[in-house]
Write an enzyme that holds these catalytic residues in place. Structure first.
Site, PDB file in Angstrom:
ATOM      1  N   GLU A 111       0.827  -1.207   0.000  1.00  7.47           N
ATOM      2  CA  GLU A 111       0.000   0.000   0.000  1.00  7.47           C
ATOM      3  C   GLU A 111       0.867   1.265   0.000  1.00  7.47           C
ATOM      4  O   GLU A 111       0.500   2.279  -0.601  1.00  7.47           O
ATOM      5  CB  GLU A 111      -0.946  -0.039   1.201  1.00  7.47           C
ATOM      6  N   GLU A 147      -3.890  -9.615   3.115  1.00  5.79           N
ATOM      7  CA  GLU A 147      -4.642  -9.459   4.357  1.00  5.79           C
ATOM      8  C   GLU A 147      -5.805 -10.439   4.489  1.00  5.79           C
ATOM      9  O   GLU A 147      -6.111 -10.901   5.598  1.00  5.79           O
ATOM     10  CB  GLU A 147      -5.171  -8.016   4.475  1.00  5.79           C
TER      11      GLU A 147
END
Length: 277
Positions: free
Chosen positions: A128, A148
């Site tokens: 990210e 995730e």
């Protein structure tokens, strides 16, 4: 230079001269190099590291003598492996500050460029950070993923928003929903990164060369370009709204049975037992 600017410059010089606990910084002319220095944790980030990075990038924004920043990780295994899940399992603070994961993922309206030099795995929040950077280059052995979902969480630091916008919905959905890792060549083909370092060169070599090119351009024009692009790319009204939605959703999954199980299974190096609750 005004008295106010002079005082601010003195404060910044003091700030840059201090020793940081979780990062190291180097100033080379107009270029700031920031290294996440938690190699023993694959440069995973917890709350104190996030806040340190936030302070560093706040200072970078203020410093008129710094025009470009390069962000990388210590060692040769990881750029950033995301959240420090061991710290999570132990109940320690993992929350970033106002400017988001790594000090940059929620830094709206940023006018100075940041280059990510990916020197190993960029997983979860590390990926990210790459997506939040303006330019990204990688070593040939780098790996990228938003894994995730495999530990009962989701990419809440901008991964679901930025990846979809940068590489298209279908390609992004496959990576987001499977958590699959891809290599540097595939990341470059998709548009997640700009270049892969050729044999004999490193991501930092490439990042420094690009940074040097940028410093040869007008810093005023670079900032103006960024301001205009911010309006187009960040969609000031809608993207922050999507980020606000991530916060409550992340807390929900983090405190769910699956969220707790996923983190614990990761720490214990076993397969999670999902209960869909």
């Amino acid at each position: 230079m005004t008295d106010t600017q002079s005082a601010d410059s003195d404060d910044l010089d003091k700030f840059w001269s201090k020793k940081f606990e979780y990062t190291s910084v180097t100033r080379d002319g107009h270029v700031l190099e920031v290294t996440i220095d938690r190699a023993d944790r694959y440069n995973a980030l917890h709350g104190p590291a996030h806040h340190e990075l936030q302070e560093i990038f706040n200072a970078y924004d203020r410093d008129r003598n710094l025009w470009v920043a390069i962000l990388t990780g210590a060692g040769d295994k990881a750029f950033c492996s995301g959240n420090d899940l061991k710290a999570t399992s132990e109940g320690h603070d993992i929350q970033p500050g106002e400017s988001g994961f790594g000090g940059i993922c929620n830094r709206w309206g940023r006018e100075k460029p940041i280059i990510a030099a990916v020197n190993g795995v960029a997983m979860g929040g590390g990926c990210e950070i790459v997506l939040a950077s303006d330019i990204a280059v990688a070593d040939a052995g780098a790996k990228f993923a938003l894994p995730e979902v495999k530990v009962g969480l989701f990419a809440a630091a901008g991964g679901v928003q930025r990846l979809t916008r940068q590489i298209g919905r279908k390609a992004a959905m496959e990576l987001i929903l499977t958590g699959r890792a891809i290599d540097a060549e595939r990341a470059c083909a998709l548009g997640i990164i700009n270049r892969v370092a050729p044999d004999g060169e490193s991501a930092m070599d490439i990042a420094r060369a690009i940074a040097k090119e940028i410093t040869m351009a007008s810093p005023t024009a670079v900032r103006a370009s960024k301001r205009v692009l911010n309006i187009l790319e960040e969609d000031i009204e809608r993207l922050p709204e999507a980020f606000k939605a991530s916060g409550p959703e992340f807390q929900t999954v983090l405190t769910s049975n699956d969220g707790k199980e996923g983190v614990q299974a990761f720490v214990e190096k076993r397969s999670p037992n999902w209960t869909n609750s």
